[in-house]
Enzyme design. Structure first.
Site, PDB file in Angstrom:
ATOM      1  N   ALA A  63      -0.230  -4.148 -17.287  1.00 55.74           N
ATOM      2  CA  ALA A  63      -0.036  -5.547 -17.643  1.00 55.74           C
ATOM      3  C   ALA A  63       0.056  -6.330 -16.345  1.00 55.74           C
ATOM      4  CB  ALA A  63       1.264  -5.690 -18.431  1.00 55.74           C
ATOM      5  N   GLY A 102       0.043  -0.446 -18.988  1.00 59.73           N
ATOM      6  CA  GLY A 102      -0.641  -1.033 -20.139  1.00 59.73           C
ATOM      7  C   GLY A 102      -2.099  -0.630 -20.211  1.00 59.73           C
ATOM      8  N   GLU A 105      -2.036   2.701 -21.791  1.00 60.00           N
ATOM      9  CA  GLU A 105      -1.674   2.515 -23.209  1.00 60.00           C
ATOM     10  C   GLU A 105      -2.889   2.058 -24.002  1.00 60.00           C
ATOM     11  OE1 GLU A 105       2.829   1.196 -23.567  1.00 60.00           O
ATOM     12  OE2 GLU A 105       1.774   0.051 -22.017  1.00 60.00           O
ATOM     13  N   GLU A 125       5.838   2.274 -15.117  1.00 56.74           N
ATOM     14  CA  GLU A 125       6.751   1.213 -15.559  1.00 56.74           C
ATOM     15  C   GLU A 125       8.195   1.484 -15.126  1.00 56.74           C
ATOM     16  OE1 GLU A 125       3.426   0.893 -18.658  1.00 56.74           O
ATOM     17  OE2 GLU A 125       4.304   2.372 -17.307  1.00 56.74           O
TER      18      GLU A 125
HETATM   19  N1  T1G Z   1       0.011  -6.905 -12.040  1.00 57.13           N
HETATM   20  C1  T1G Z   1      -0.196  -7.897 -11.144  1.00 57.13           C
HETATM   21  N2  T1G Z   1      -0.596  -7.693  -9.847  1.00 57.13           N
HETATM   22  C2  T1G Z   1      -0.812  -6.424  -9.490  1.00 57.13           C
HETATM   23  C3  T1G Z   1      -0.609  -5.330 -10.372  1.00 57.13           C
HETATM   24  C4  T1G Z   1      -0.192  -5.617 -11.703  1.00 57.13           C
HETATM   25  N3  T1G Z   1       0.006  -4.658 -12.605  1.00 57.13           N
HETATM   26  N4  T1G Z   1      -0.883  -4.191  -9.696  1.00 57.13           N
HETATM   27  C5  T1G Z   1      -1.251  -4.574  -8.451  1.00 57.13           C
HETATM   28  N5  T1G Z   1      -1.199  -5.894  -8.317  1.00 57.13           N
HETATM   29  C6  T1G Z   1      -1.550  -6.676  -7.129  1.00 57.13           C
HETATM   30  C7  T1G Z   1      -0.630  -6.398  -5.952  1.00 57.13           C
HETATM   31  O1  T1G Z   1       0.516  -7.184  -6.002  1.00 57.13           O
HETATM   32  C8  T1G Z   1      -1.529  -6.761  -4.775  1.00 57.13           C
HETATM   33  O2  T1G Z   1      -1.545  -8.144  -4.682  1.00 57.13           O
HETATM   34  C9  T1G Z   1      -2.902  -6.320  -5.247  1.00 57.13           C
HETATM   35  O3  T1G Z   1      -2.815  -6.239  -6.679  1.00 57.13           O
HETATM   36  C10 T1G Z   1      -3.302  -4.971  -4.720  1.00 57.13           C
HETATM   37  O4  T1G Z   1      -2.272  -4.059  -4.979  1.00 57.13           O
HETATM   38  C11 T1G Z   1       2.976  -3.291 -21.100  1.00 57.13           C
HETATM   39  C12 T1G Z   1       4.955  -3.259 -19.029  1.00 57.13           C
HETATM   40  C13 T1G Z   1      -2.717  -0.255  -8.758  1.00 57.13           C
HETATM   41  C14 T1G Z   1      -1.916   1.700  -7.488  1.00 57.13           C
HETATM   42  O5  T1G Z   1       3.126  -0.705 -12.256  1.00 57.13           O
HETATM   43  O6  T1G Z   1       0.869   0.647  -8.420  1.00 57.13           O
HETATM   44  O7  T1G Z   1       1.837  -2.292 -17.733  1.00 57.13           O
HETATM   45  O8  T1G Z   1      -0.376  -8.322  -2.577  1.00 57.13           O
HETATM   46  O9  T1G Z   1      -1.670  -3.684  -2.597  1.00 57.13           O
HETATM   47  O10 T1G Z   1      -2.245   0.018  -2.665  1.00 57.13           O
HETATM   48  O11 T1G Z   1       3.689  -1.151 -20.789  1.00 57.13           O
HETATM   49  O12 T1G Z   1      -1.005  -1.847  -6.986  1.00 57.13           O
HETATM   50  O13 T1G Z   1      -2.845  -8.415  -2.615  1.00 57.13           O
HETATM   51  O14 T1G Z   1      -1.488 -10.291  -3.593  1.00 57.13           O
HETATM   52  O15 T1G Z   1      -0.657  -2.297  -4.421  1.00 57.13           O
HETATM   53  O16 T1G Z   1      -4.527  -0.079  -3.725  1.00 57.13           O
HETATM   54  C15 T1G Z   1       2.360  -1.122 -14.820  1.00 57.13           C
HETATM   55  C16 T1G Z   1       1.331  -1.444 -10.197  1.00 57.13           C
HETATM   56  C17 T1G Z   1       2.644  -2.567 -15.025  1.00 57.13           C
HETATM   57  C18 T1G Z   1       0.934  -0.635 -11.356  1.00 57.13           C
HETATM   58  C19 T1G Z   1      -3.115  -0.200  -6.329  1.00 57.13           C
HETATM   59  N6  T1G Z   1       1.479  -0.957 -13.694  1.00 57.13           N
HETATM   60  N7  T1G Z   1       0.320  -1.421  -9.152  1.00 57.13           N
HETATM   61  O17 T1G Z   1      -2.481   0.087  -5.130  1.00 57.13           O
HETATM   62  O18 T1G Z   1      -3.082  -2.049  -3.831  1.00 57.13           O
HETATM   63  S1  T1G Z   1       3.850  -2.794 -16.292  1.00 57.13           S
HETATM   64  C20 T1G Z   1       1.941  -0.778 -12.477  1.00 57.13           C
HETATM   65  C21 T1G Z   1       0.206  -0.353  -8.325  1.00 57.13           C
HETATM   66  C22 T1G Z   1       2.998  -2.472 -17.718  1.00 57.13           C
HETATM   67  C23 T1G Z   1       3.076  -2.161 -20.153  1.00 57.13           C
HETATM   68  C24 T1G Z   1       3.841  -2.391 -18.929  1.00 57.13           C
HETATM   69  C25 T1G Z   1      -0.789  -0.490  -7.216  1.00 57.13           C
HETATM   70  C26 T1G Z   1      -2.135   0.192  -7.502  1.00 57.13           C
HETATM   71  P1  T1G Z   1      -1.559  -8.817  -3.292  1.00 57.13           P
HETATM   72  P2  T1G Z   1      -1.820  -2.988  -3.892  1.00 57.13           P
HETATM   73  P3  T1G Z   1      -3.128  -0.444  -3.753  1.00 57.13           P
END
Ligand code: T1G
Length: 690
Positions: A63, A102, A105, A125
């Site tokens: 998400a 998400g 999911e 998450e």
């Molecule tokens: N939402 C918004 N921005 C995101 C994002 C996300 N999920 N994931 C990454 N970004 C942005 C990040 O801030 C950065 O921005 C850019 O993308 C590159 O990321 C309903 C509740 C995917 C492994 O927890 O683990 O789904 O700093 O520098 O090292 O159940 O990003 O350039 O402006 O980290 O190559 C669950 C979180 C969400 C994954 C890539 N998902 N992201 O790593 O690049 S909760 C996560 C990561 C959810 C549902 C629930 C990593 C990555 P900027 P980066 P990277």
């Protein structure tokens, strides 16, 4: 702007392509277009199957975290996911990059999943203080079993495509190009008339009675203080005990509890802060950097080996320069032990970094002449370090970068001792170099490309670099410890103080932490700064008394505690005797001190010094400080770091509490720093202004 979602048809297969860089997060725009296109495809009789595929470097990575805490906009992620589940025609998810949260999911609601070999999938998450809130806790246990679901969801661990295939989480490993492979998979599936499967229709069963309770007990210690891991278990319990729809409702309730919790707000802050901290105002990402190949570390002791390992992890060829034959022999022996440990670690953990380049140890000072980077890592004091760097400066080549590691050194003074102040930096590691954070200290004249080069090196060593103008962590720790020592003067015991900070979420309180890292460091800092200390701090000679007895902490078998042969902490009545006698000599009547007072005084001393660090420009932003404390001192991530935590409490009430303690006899040092005063008056927080 390119559309976020497009649909194309290939015979009787539709491909729905997402294009929301950088990580195809399920933002509102994506959800809206995706569900509209899917509804269309599902009702189009000419379409037999749908493939969901993503442009760019990854399938949906979850998400959109930036939307959390804002007004939710429909359709939300669960609505899109359930739309897919309910489809009467097969939907295939084509995974690449990192299919997370998400995104996974959504893939689990699809009826088939294929993935490129390099794909990694998981539910991170829990690292955001949340749980999978779009059916993941209900579908995953049904598909891969309760045991594997607990492991993936409670730990937030990512697994490879091969592991996912073994678990049955995906149906096939696909070849490049993925889009075409997924299309071929869909066509074959339609031709073969493969059954329409819904994960939601499967059943989740315990692998053994009491499995969830046993799992809860098994994580009790490592997840101490966190909410999310335990909510994850309760959500998985619903998958076992409730029909699917009711399980979804239970998951939603638990999810919303976490989403609104201060813990998740803190962990989401930490997620973005960790990415923001390496983007430094005034040092653009495209600042030129130097190419470095070799590093010589002057010294072969603990600190030298830790800093050497960091640069070896950045793929520099590292040589430790010993001063004597004995030092050389000790250095070589220690390197043999640590590289054996590296080998063992790399063998155990599939995700471990590549094998660290082996470090060498030498007596040959001639190596200094050609090194690209020279680190002064002797165990000497700031003066000795300055003099040593002055000598090194005379022999190294033009363009070589000089690094000081002294936690006490004034970086500008050190730079002034050389003829190349623009090439002088400081580096502070934490937890003996095992911590993920590195303080990259720039002097007044340090060239931007030199700072940028160190930022890049640290990142390639897998560290989080924080650019500062002086040691931040150790400076704040000293004030935190000073307050804890004052509490000992007034009636507390080390165990009592440590217990309070441990319960707050630290891995160890100030006294156990100081004993672990060695009391000699703080004692030396006290001696160096003695003349500038306020009268009460000078008179509080507890650290002196303990160290003068040769009690330097864990390494010497005794400090604020005594240690048995296995390093276990033991209460030492001898320390209590020192405290009681000291208070008597100081004319302080020892009193019972509440846990709340202990917690507030220690944390507020930290926050107050953090405010001074910001006022002086030693750190540019509160997130710099929070990253140093979360990743360098194990400040509980679910509190967000000392500065974020103070904001969550409300800086005005923190200031009022400080004023209360400052009004007590000997409490002046807790007088709010000007920045705290100013922000509190404006009803603002540290982050409000940053
Ligand atoms: N939402 C918004 N921005 C995101 C994002 C996300 N999920 N994931 C990454 N970004 C942005 C990040 O801030 C950065 O921005 C850019 O993308 C590159 O990321 C309903 C509740 C995917 C492994 O927890 O683990 O789904 O700093 O520098 O090292 O159940 O990003 O350039 O402006 O980290 O190559 C669950 C979180 C969400 C994954 C890539 N998902 N992201 O790593 O690049 S909760 C996560 C990561 C959810 C549902 C629930 C990593 C990555 P900027 P980066 P990277």
């Amino acid at each position: 702007m390119a559309p976020l979602v497009t649909l194309s048809t290939h015979g009787n297969v539709a491909i729905v392509a997402l294009n929301n860089p950088p990580v195809n997060a399920l933002s509102h725009g994506v959800r809206k277009s995706l569900s509209e296109l899917l509804v269309g495809a599902f009702s189009d009789a000419s379409i037999g199957a749908v493939v969901i595929w993503c442009e760019g470097r990854t399938f949906i990575a979850g998400a959109d975290i930036r939307e959390f805490g804002k007004t939710p906009l429909a359709p939300d992620v669960p609505e899109v996911v359930e739309l897919i589940d309910a489809a009467k025609k097969p939907v295939i998810a084509a995974l690449h990059g990192t299919a997370l949260g998400g995104g996974l999911e959504l893939a689990l609601a699809c009826h088939y999943r294929v993935a490129l070999p390099s794909t990694r999938v998981g539910f991170p998450e829990v690292t955001l203080g949340l749980l999978p809130g779009a059916g993941g806790t209900q579908r995953l246990p049904r598909l891969v079993g309760v045991g594997a679901a607990l492991d993936l969801i409670v730990n937030g661990r990512l697994i490879s495509a091969a592991q996912a295939l073994t678990l049955g989480l995906i149906d096939a490993i696909a070849e490049e190009p993925l889009r075409e492979s997924a299309l071929a998979f869909a066509e074959t599936m339609l031709l073969e008339g493969r059954p329409h499967r819904r994960v939601s229709e499967l059943v989740a069963k315990l692998d053994a009675p009491g499995q969830l309770e046993a799992y809860r007990a098994s994580i009790a210690q490592r997840s101490r203080g966190f909410l999310a891991p335990f909510h994850c278990i309760e959500a998985i319990r619903a998958a076992v005990e409730l029909p699917f729809k009711e399980g979804l409702a239970r998951e939603r309730t638990l999810f919303v509890e976490l989403m609104d919790s201060p813990q998740s707000k803190a962990q989401r802050h930490a997620f973005f802060a960790e990415r923001e901290v390496t983007r430094v105002p005034g040092l653009p990402d495209d600042t030129a950097t130097r190419t470095l190949r070799s590093a010589v570390v002057v010294g072969s002791g603990t600190r030298a080996r830790a800093i050497g390992a960091c640069f070896a992890d950045a793929s520099l060829s590292v040589t430790l320069l010993a001063g004597t034959r004995e030092e050389l022999d000790n250095g070589v022996a220690a390197l043999r032990v640590s590289s054996a440990a590296d080998e063992a670690r790399a063998g155990l953990d599939a995700n471990a970094k590549g094998r660290r380049a082996p470090m060498a140890c030498s007596l040959d000072t001639g190596l200094l002449n050609d090194a690209d980077l020279i680190v002064e890592a002797g165990e000497g004091d700031a003066t000795a370090q300055r003099q040593s760097l002055g000598r090194i400066d005379a022999v190294v080549k033009p363009g070589a970068i000089l690094v000081t590691t002294s936690p006490y050194a004034d970086i500008d003074n050190v730079a002034a001792c050389t003829k190349r102040s623009e090439e002088v930096v400081g580096v502070q590691l934490h937890q003996g170099g095992t911590a993920r954070v590195v303080e990259n200290i720039r002097a007044r004249d340090t060239a931007p490309e030199v700072s940028a080069t160190l930022m890049k090196l640290a990142k390639s060593a897998g560290k989080i670099p924080v650019l500062v103008r002086g040691p931040v962590g150790s400076r704040m720790f000293t004030e935190y410890l000073r307050e804890a020592l004052f509490l000992l003067e007034e009636g507390a015991l080390p165990e009592q103080v440590d217990r309070v900070l441990y319960d707050f979420g630290f891995q160890a309180g100030p006294f156990a932490e100081s004993d672990r890292s060695g009391l000699d460091i703080e004692w030396h800092r006290r001696k160096v700064r003695f003349d500038s200390l306020d009268p009460r701090a000078r008179a509080c000679t507890l650290l002196d008394q303990i160290c003068e007895q040769g009690r330097f902490g864990l390494a010497s078998g005794a400090g604020f505690y005594r240690y048995d042969a296995d390093g276990n902490r033991i209460h030492d009545p001898a320390v209590e005797d020192i405290l009681v006698l000291h208070s008597k000599d100081r004319g302080i009547v020892r009193r019972a001190i509440s846990g709340q007072e202990i917690l507030e005084r220690c944390l507020f001393a930290l926050v107050n010094e953090g405010a001074r660090v910001l006022e002086e420009g030693i750190a540019a932003r509160p997130l710099d400080i929070d990253m140093i404390w979360i990743h360098g001192y194990a400040f509980p991530v679910y509190r967000g770091g000392p500065m974020f935590y103070a904001d969550q409490l409300g800086l005005a009430s923190v200031r009022n509490a400080m004023l209360g303690y400052a009004a007590e006899p000997g409490g002046e040092h807790l007088t709010p720093a000007p920045l705290v005063e100013r922000l509190a008056r404006g009803l603002m927080g540290f982050y409000a202004t940053s």
